[in-house]
Scaffold this motif. Structure first.
Motif, PDB file in Angstrom:
ATOM      1  N   LYS A  42       0.825  -1.208   0.235  1.00 54.87           N
ATOM      2  CA  LYS A  42      -0.478   0.089   0.113  1.00 54.87           C
ATOM      3  C   LYS A  42       0.971   1.302  -0.406  1.00 54.87           C
ATOM      4  O   LYS A  42       2.028   1.408   0.983  1.00 54.87           O
ATOM      5  CB  LYS A  42      -0.787  -0.446   1.586  1.00 54.87           C
ATOM      6  CG  LYS A  42      -1.934   0.872   0.665  1.00 54.87           C
ATOM      7  CD  LYS A  42      -2.693   0.811   2.579  1.00 54.87           C
ATOM      8  CE  LYS A  42      -3.744   1.215   2.844  1.00 54.87           C
ATOM      9  NZ  LYS A  42      -3.278   2.772   3.894  1.00 54.87           N
ATOM     10  N   ASP A  43       0.429   2.549  -0.291  1.00 56.01           N
ATOM     11  CA  ASP A  43       0.512   3.512  -0.710  1.00 56.01           C
ATOM     12  C   ASP A  43       2.419   3.644  -0.973  1.00 56.01           C
ATOM     13  O   ASP A  43       3.283   4.552  -0.934  1.00 56.01           O
ATOM     14  CB  ASP A  43       1.135   4.016   0.965  1.00 56.01           C
ATOM     15  CG  ASP A  43       0.063   4.754   1.472  1.00 56.01           C
ATOM     16  OD1 ASP A  43      -1.097   4.742   0.634  1.00 56.01           O
ATOM     17  OD2 ASP A  43      -0.356   4.170   2.883  1.00 56.01           O
ATOM     18  N   SER A  44       2.295   2.600  -1.978  1.00 54.09           N
ATOM     19  CA  SER A  44       4.387   2.540  -3.444  1.00 54.09           C
ATOM     20  C   SER A  44       3.988   3.149  -4.155  1.00 54.09           C
ATOM     21  O   SER A  44       2.201   3.473  -5.122  1.00 54.09           O
ATOM     22  CB  SER A  44       4.627   1.042  -3.259  1.00 54.09           C
ATOM     23  OG  SER A  44       4.720   0.057  -1.760  1.00 54.09           O
ATOM     24  N   ILE A  45       4.787   3.566  -5.259  1.00 53.08           N
ATOM     25  CA  ILE A  45       4.981   3.798  -6.814  1.00 53.08           C
ATOM     26  C   ILE A  45       5.078   2.669  -6.813  1.00 53.08           C
ATOM     27  O   ILE A  45       6.492   2.346  -6.903  1.00 53.08           O
ATOM     28  CB  ILE A  45       5.515   5.417  -6.620  1.00 53.08           C
ATOM     29  CG1 ILE A  45       5.353   5.610  -7.962  1.00 53.08           C
ATOM     30  CG2 ILE A  45       7.280   4.987  -6.398  1.00 53.08           C
ATOM     31  CD1 ILE A  45       5.238   7.166  -8.101  1.00 53.08           C
ATOM     32  N   TRP A  46       4.679   2.333  -8.114  1.00 58.07           N
ATOM     33  CA  TRP A  46       5.048   1.064  -8.660  1.00 58.07           C
ATOM     34  C   TRP A  46       5.359   2.186  -9.941  1.00 58.07           C
ATOM     35  O   TRP A  46       4.866   2.248 -10.771  1.00 58.07           O
ATOM     36  CB  TRP A  46       3.446   0.537  -9.555  1.00 58.07           C
ATOM     37  CG  TRP A  46       3.545  -0.114 -10.315  1.00 58.07           C
ATOM     38  CD1 TRP A  46       4.584  -1.090 -10.463  1.00 58.07           C
ATOM     39  CD2 TRP A  46       2.318  -1.476 -11.139  1.00 58.07           C
ATOM     40  NE1 TRP A  46       4.033  -1.767 -11.231  1.00 58.07           N
ATOM     41  CE2 TRP A  46       2.524  -2.255 -11.524  1.00 58.07           C
ATOM     42  CE3 TRP A  46       1.129  -0.876 -10.796  1.00 58.07           C
ATOM     43  CZ2 TRP A  46       2.226  -2.645 -12.909  1.00 58.07           C
ATOM     44  CZ3 TRP A  46      -0.043  -1.148 -11.935  1.00 58.07           C
ATOM     45  CH2 TRP A  46       0.671  -2.599 -12.989  1.00 58.07           C
ATOM     46  N   ILE A  47       6.568   0.960 -10.726  1.00 64.43           N
ATOM     47  CA  ILE A  47       7.349   1.487 -11.966  1.00 64.43           C
ATOM     48  C   ILE A  47       6.859  -0.027 -12.917  1.00 64.43           C
ATOM     49  O   ILE A  47       7.602  -0.834 -12.396  1.00 64.43           O
ATOM     50  CB  ILE A  47       8.743   1.442 -11.698  1.00 64.43           C
ATOM     51  CG1 ILE A  47       8.931   2.731 -11.085  1.00 64.43           C
ATOM     52  CG2 ILE A  47       9.786   2.617 -12.891  1.00 64.43           C
ATOM     53  CD1 ILE A  47       9.196   1.934  -9.183  1.00 64.43           C
ATOM     54  N   THR A  48       6.619   0.664 -14.502  1.00 63.62           N
ATOM     55  CA  THR A  48       5.924  -0.875 -14.531  1.00 63.62           C
ATOM     56  C   THR A  48       6.721  -0.066 -16.267  1.00 63.62           C
ATOM     57  O   THR A  48       6.275   1.115 -17.038  1.00 63.62           O
ATOM     58  CB  THR A  48       4.440  -0.939 -14.926  1.00 63.62           C
ATOM     59  OG1 THR A  48       4.577  -2.215 -15.906  1.00 63.62           O
ATOM     60  CG2 THR A  48       4.210  -0.035 -14.847  1.00 63.62           C
ATOM     61  N   LEU A  49       6.248  -0.990 -16.918  1.00 60.05           N
ATOM     62  CA  LEU A  49       6.364  -0.916 -18.885  1.00 60.05           C
ATOM     63  C   LEU A  49       4.808  -0.889 -19.488  1.00 60.05           C
ATOM     64  O   LEU A  49       4.815  -0.800 -20.801  1.00 60.05           O
ATOM     65  CB  LEU A  49       7.558  -0.863 -19.751  1.00 60.05           C
ATOM     66  CG  LEU A  49       7.525  -3.036 -19.169  1.00 60.05           C
ATOM     67  CD1 LEU A  49       6.504  -3.515 -20.608  1.00 60.05           C
ATOM     68  CD2 LEU A  49       8.960  -2.920 -20.784  1.00 60.05           C
ATOM     69  N   GLN A  50       4.118  -0.994 -17.988  1.00 58.22           N
ATOM     70  CA  GLN A  50       2.305  -1.921 -19.119  1.00 58.22           C
ATOM     71  C   GLN A  50       1.852  -0.310 -18.788  1.00 58.22           C
ATOM     72  O   GLN A  50       1.961   0.208 -18.212  1.00 58.22           O
ATOM     73  CB  GLN A  50       2.251  -2.750 -18.140  1.00 58.22           C
ATOM     74  CG  GLN A  50       2.899  -3.983 -17.860  1.00 58.22           C
ATOM     75  CD  GLN A  50       2.249  -4.974 -19.235  1.00 58.22           C
ATOM     76  OE1 GLN A  50       2.128  -4.347 -20.022  1.00 58.22           O
ATOM     77  NE2 GLN A  50       3.196  -5.929 -19.299  1.00 58.22           N
ATOM     78  N   ILE A  51       1.123  -0.382 -20.123  1.00 55.96           N
ATOM     79  CA  ILE A  51       0.501   0.881 -20.600  1.00 55.96           C
ATOM     80  C   ILE A  51      -0.792   0.424 -20.667  1.00 55.96           C
ATOM     81  O   ILE A  51      -1.669   1.510 -20.309  1.00 55.96           O
ATOM     82  CB  ILE A  51       0.975   1.619 -21.604  1.00 55.96           C
ATOM     83  CG1 ILE A  51       0.762   0.560 -23.051  1.00 55.96           C
ATOM     84  CG2 ILE A  51       1.586   1.625 -21.248  1.00 55.96           C
ATOM     85  CD1 ILE A  51       1.093   1.080 -24.678  1.00 55.96           C
ATOM     86  N   HIS A  52      -1.100  -0.595 -20.546  1.00 53.28           N
ATOM     87  CA  HIS A  52      -2.844  -1.018 -20.353  1.00 53.28           C
ATOM     88  C   HIS A  52      -4.264  -0.593 -19.361  1.00 53.28           C
ATOM     89  O   HIS A  52      -3.177  -0.872 -18.111  1.00 53.28           O
ATOM     90  CB  HIS A  52      -2.968  -2.476 -20.887  1.00 53.28           C
ATOM     91  CG  HIS A  52      -4.321  -3.238 -20.872  1.00 53.28           C
ATOM     92  ND1 HIS A  52      -5.253  -3.348 -19.549  1.00 53.28           N
ATOM     93  CD2 HIS A  52      -4.742  -3.629 -22.414  1.00 53.28           C
ATOM     94  CE1 HIS A  52      -6.239  -4.418 -20.782  1.00 53.28           C
ATOM     95  NE2 HIS A  52      -6.200  -4.044 -21.061  1.00 53.28           N
ATOM     96  N   GLN A  53      -4.927  -0.176 -19.795  1.00 49.29           N
ATOM     97  CA  GLN A  53      -6.228   0.384 -18.611  1.00 49.29           C
ATOM     98  C   GLN A  53      -5.482  -0.476 -17.394  1.00 49.29           C
ATOM     99  O   GLN A  53      -6.331  -0.682 -16.331  1.00 49.29           O
ATOM    100  CB  GLN A  53      -7.299   0.566 -18.984  1.00 49.29           C
ATOM    101  CG  GLN A  53      -8.126  -1.276 -19.870  1.00 49.29           C
ATOM    102  CD  GLN A  53      -9.475  -0.795 -20.035  1.00 49.29           C
ATOM    103  OE1 GLN A  53     -10.234  -0.217 -19.127  1.00 49.29           O
ATOM    104  NE2 GLN A  53      -9.992  -0.842 -21.240  1.00 49.29           N
ATOM    105  N   ASN A  54      -5.540  -1.999 -17.260  1.00 46.85           N
ATOM    106  CA  ASN A  54      -5.115  -3.315 -15.944  1.00 46.85           C
ATOM    107  C   ASN A  54      -4.595  -2.729 -15.447  1.00 46.85           C
ATOM    108  O   ASN A  54      -4.557  -2.543 -14.192  1.00 46.85           O
ATOM    109  CB  ASN A  54      -5.096  -4.155 -16.627  1.00 46.85           C
ATOM    110  CG  ASN A  54      -6.014  -5.608 -17.398  1.00 46.85           C
ATOM    111  OD1 ASN A  54      -7.017  -4.919 -17.635  1.00 46.85           O
ATOM    112  ND2 ASN A  54      -6.605  -6.301 -17.468  1.00 46.85           N
ATOM    113  N   ILE A  55      -3.617  -1.436 -15.893  1.00 50.17           N
ATOM    114  CA  ILE A  55      -3.182  -1.227 -14.108  1.00 50.17           C
ATOM    115  C   ILE A  55      -3.134   0.186 -13.581  1.00 50.17           C
ATOM    116  O   ILE A  55      -3.097  -0.106 -12.203  1.00 50.17           O
ATOM    117  CB  ILE A  55      -1.660  -0.675 -15.381  1.00 50.17           C
ATOM    118  CG1 ILE A  55      -1.691  -0.013 -15.868  1.00 50.17           C
ATOM    119  CG2 ILE A  55      -1.080  -1.615 -15.541  1.00 50.17           C
ATOM    120  CD1 ILE A  55      -0.442   1.530 -16.314  1.00 50.17           C
TER     121      ILE A  55
END
Lengths: 116, 249
Positions: free
Chosen positions: A43-56
């Motif tokens: 909780k309250d983390s910042i998430w780093i990803t390359l995914q761009i889909h709305q499911n994120i």
């Protein structure tokens, strides 16, 4: 650390003016597998990803994440951004690859006593 | 007798949390009829609970409904699993359910409505259908084949949940029956026939279906099979060019 400060220090591009950058980031999590984020992000983390889909956005809401940084200059899909605004999940992008932005972010959070 | 069958084998129903809630059996069949489809496939995310109802309606309207599941592998790759036999399909569903963790949050991902052949809601699926199973891609394809089904990699041209996006290339030891191109692919990268030239890159037959989440998208993209009857058995022959069966588009 406030998201606002992270955005400024890491020169992130905020994808909508509607986002509230006044949230406090407690931790970070990096992963491109949504199921892994569901299982392990805090909780309250910042998430780093390359995914761009709305499911994120769905995953971020489910896990009560504080925001998402999309790496490598990838831009969120239009639907993703719409959902992000609805759910108030700040989405930022950076031109940097994951390794570099995570390194910088880790250093920044650590400078304030974040222990990892 | 061999003839042309227009097929859109990748259609979602109201059971998929991301699909429109108007995606009910009767309305799907009406739309399929309007678009002159001969065969449709019902492939919801990790579940097949609206297949039987849609088959009943399809039967009355002379539209063949093939039952399937769009399974999510642990690598978050989507694979279409299509079966002639409901019994095999439900056995596959059992295996998927057994390896699918979590519960759906309707507010976040959407409702997962189970409906009957009169378009009446009879229940909700509470599993996290949008999630990934703990089955590997290899295990999924092998399980589909063991049960006599057809395995098709979904929308390989898309940046999300496709085998190319998630794994970079198709592993040599993965015996997929075909690769699916999304409707976008035709818009963005030229015609389907141009794309077929590229199939040599992968060595798999190519098909294209709509991946419809909304009624208006049904039949937006379809594949014409030259086969004897609407069955997976025949479609399998068409994909491998056996006994005069073939893919026409």
């Amino acid at each position: 650390m406030k998201l606002q400060k992270i955005v400024k220090e890491l020169e992130l591009e905020v994808m909508s003016e509607a986002f509230n950058l006044d949230v406090v980031i407690a931790d970070g999590y990096a992963s491109d597998l949504l199921s892994d984020v569901i299982a392990n992000a805090k909780k309250d983390s910042i998430w780093i990803t390359l995914q761009i889909h709305q499911n994120i956005i769905g995953v971020a809401v489910l896990k009560e994440l504080a925001g998402i940084i999309i790496v490598n200059g990838r831009k969120p899909e239009a639907e993703t951004l719409k959902k992000a605004e609805q759910e108030n999940i700040p989405v930022m992008v950076t031109e940097l690859p994951a390794f570099e932005i995570i390194g910088k972010l880790y250093g920044l959070l650590r400078s304030l006593g974040f222990s990892g | 007798m061999l003839r042309e069958f227009k097929a859109d084998l990748h259609i979602h129903t109201s059971l998929s949390p991301c699909a429109d809630e108007e995606m009910f059996p009767k309305r799907i069949i009406e739309q399929a009829k309007m678009n002159n489809l001969d065969i449709i496939g019902i492939c919801d995310h990790n579940s097949a609970e609206n297949v039987a109802a849609t088959q009943k309606i399809g039967y009355k309207s002379n539209i063949a409904v093939i039952g399937g599941i769009e399974a999510t592998s642990q690598e978050e790759v989507h694979i279409l699993a299509l079966f002639d036999d409901l019994e095999e399909l439900f056995r596959f569903q059992e295996i998927v359910y057994d390896k699918l963790p979590g519960f759906n949050d309707e507010k976040v991902f959407g409702r997962q409505l189970i409906v009957n052949e009169n378009d009446e809601v009879t229940g909700c699926n509470c599993r996290l259908l949008i999630g990934a199973t703990s089955l590997s891609l290899q295990e999924i394809v092998e399980t589909i084949h063991l049960l006599g089904g057809l395995s098709i990699a979904s929308h390989i041209d898309r940046k999300s949940f496709s085998i190319i996006a998630q794994l970079g290339f198709i592993p040599e030891e993965l015996f997929l029956d075909a690769l699916e191109l999304s409707p976008n692919c035709q818009n963005q990268m030229g015609s389907f026939s141009d794309m077929r030239i590229n199939q040599e890159l992968y060595g798999f037959p190519l098909v294209t279906f709509s991946d419809a989440h909304f009624l208006r998208d049904i039949g937006k993209s379809l594949t014409i099979f030259f086969i004897e009857e609407a069955s997976i058995k025949e479609i399998r022959k068409a994909l491998s060019g056996k006994d005069g069966r073939k893919v026409i588009t």
